[in-house]
Design an enzyme around this catalytic site. Structure first.
Site, short mmCIF file in Angstrom:
data_model
loop_
_atom_site.label_atom_id
_atom_site.label_comp_id
_atom_site.label_asym_id
_atom_site.label_seq_id
_atom_site.Cartn_x
_atom_site.Cartn_y
_atom_site.Cartn_z
N ASP A 32 0.79 -1.24 0.00
CA ASP A 32 0.00 0.00 0.00
C ASP A 32 0.82 1.29 0.00
O ASP A 32 0.58 2.17 -0.80
CB ASP A 32 -0.97 -0.02 1.20
CG ASP A 32 -2.01 1.08 1.14
OD1 ASP A 32 -2.28 1.56 0.03
OD2 ASP A 32 -2.57 1.44 2.19
N GLN A 118 -13.08 8.76 6.00
CA GLN A 118 -11.75 8.86 6.61
C GLN A 118 -11.27 10.30 6.79
O GLN A 118 -10.21 10.54 7.35
CB GLN A 118 -10.73 8.11 5.75
CG GLN A 118 -11.03 6.64 5.63
CD GLN A 118 -10.07 5.93 4.70
OE1 GLN A 118 -8.86 6.01 4.86
NE2 GLN A 118 -10.61 5.22 3.73
N ARG A 193 -6.78 6.55 11.09
CA ARG A 193 -6.95 8.00 11.14
C ARG A 193 -7.31 8.47 12.55
O ARG A 193 -7.64 9.64 12.75
CB ARG A 193 -8.06 8.42 10.17
CG ARG A 193 -7.71 8.17 8.73
CD ARG A 193 -6.77 9.21 8.18
NE ARG A 193 -7.47 10.42 7.78
CZ ARG A 193 -6.87 11.58 7.54
NH1 ARG A 193 -5.56 11.69 7.69
NH2 ARG A 193 -7.57 12.63 7.17
#
Ligand code: SF4
Ligand code: SF4
Length: 286
Positions: A32, A118, A193
């Site tokens: 990622d 997010q 987050r």
């Protein structure tokens, strides 16, 4: 569990395997956040095709796969990229709640619910209903995809969702300390987050559910929470749920409030209350 951790561990095993076979091999693995786009690598490596829902779809497992990649000095015979198999289907585009998918596999990320859940600021009015009761992410464009039908996505115990974590009770979420949040959710990818976006989304969900039991905690958040996005979203939710004393709470908060955006949300709450009928049991003591 956070797939990044699971996949890093698996890729580590592949690297060990490569080095056992070719001792002077060099390897670098990424999940990622590496320098390469996992999706572009997967597409070129013949893992699947880049579909209209912007996921990589594999013939064996649909889009329910996690992507990572390894660069190595070992020469490996390349696979052939898979040709697109979406054809004339547009189910994902039609089902996307915000119109974030653009024909041909492009995503307007600013509209995508997965992205919006997010963010850390206020959610624009037009997207609040679309977010509905989601705390984190959105899978609609994968759930409707015919290529995912009949696929068994329960193959890795580490990635099985724990219902208490995946669908937690909303009201206790609102008063969690950072430490409690980390202990309960720190190991899942949705926690990266921090707790603020999840708490804001929980307030939106409680507003949509019109859950009267949330009113005492919403009233407290409006009055005391240091974070404008939480105070403001609580003000909106109080208006959405409705309470006979809601107007007093909101007007009292308005007198003290200095943050422009929170003041806007308080006004929204007051407007919502104007249209509420208080004969339906919304007069509980709070
Ligand atoms: S994740 Fe949800 S909002 Fe984002 S493109 Fe897919 S269906 Fe649309
Ligand atoms: S829903 Fe249809 S168009 Fe969308 S990704 Fe799946 S097969 Fe492709």
């Amino acid at each position: 569990m956070d797939y990044h951790d699971v996949l890093r561990e698996r890729l580590g095993k592949v690297e060990e395997f490569i080095k056992a076979k070719v001792p002077d091999a060099k390897t670098v693995s990424m999940v990622d956040t590496g320098v390469l786009s996992d999706r572009a690598v997967a597409e070129r490596a013949g893992i699947g095709w880049s579909a209209k829902n912007c996921a990589i779809i594999t013939p064996e497992f649909g889009s329910y796969v996690y992507l990572g990649n390894i660069i190595t000095t070992v020469a490996i015979e390349p696979d052939t990229p898979i040709t697109d198999q979406c054809g004339s289907c547009t189910k994902c585009i039609d089902a996307c709640p915000t119109g974030a998918l653009i024909q041909g596999g492009q995503l307007d990320s600013q509209k995508c619910v997965a992205f919006l859940t997010q963010t850390k600021g206020f959610i624009a009015d037009e997207y609040r209903k679309k977010i509905g009761n989601r705390l984190y992410g959105c899978d609609t464009c994968q759930q409707v995809c015919p290529k995912n039908k009949g696929i068994d996505e329960h193959r890795h115990p580490e990635l099985e969702p724990d219902p208490e974590i995946a669908k937690p009770k909303l009201i206790p979420l609102l008063t969690m300390s950072n430490r409690e949040f980390k202990e309960k959710f720190g190991h899942v990818s949705g926690a990266w987050r921090g707790k603020k976006p999840i708490q804001r989304n929980a307030i939106l969900a409680l507003g949509h559910f019109k859950d009267k039991n949330a009113l005492p905690v919403l009233k407290k958040l409006l009055k005391e929470d240091p974070r404008p996005v939480i105070r403001g979203t609580a003000a909106w939710a109080i208006g959405k749920i409705g309470h006979v004393e809601g107007e007093i709470w909101l007007k009292t908060a308005k007198e003290k409030e200095k943050d422009e955006q929170v003041l806007v949300e308080i006004e929204k709450g007051l407007n919502l209350l104007e249209n509420t009928n208080f004969t339906d049991g919304n007069q509980m003591n709070v």
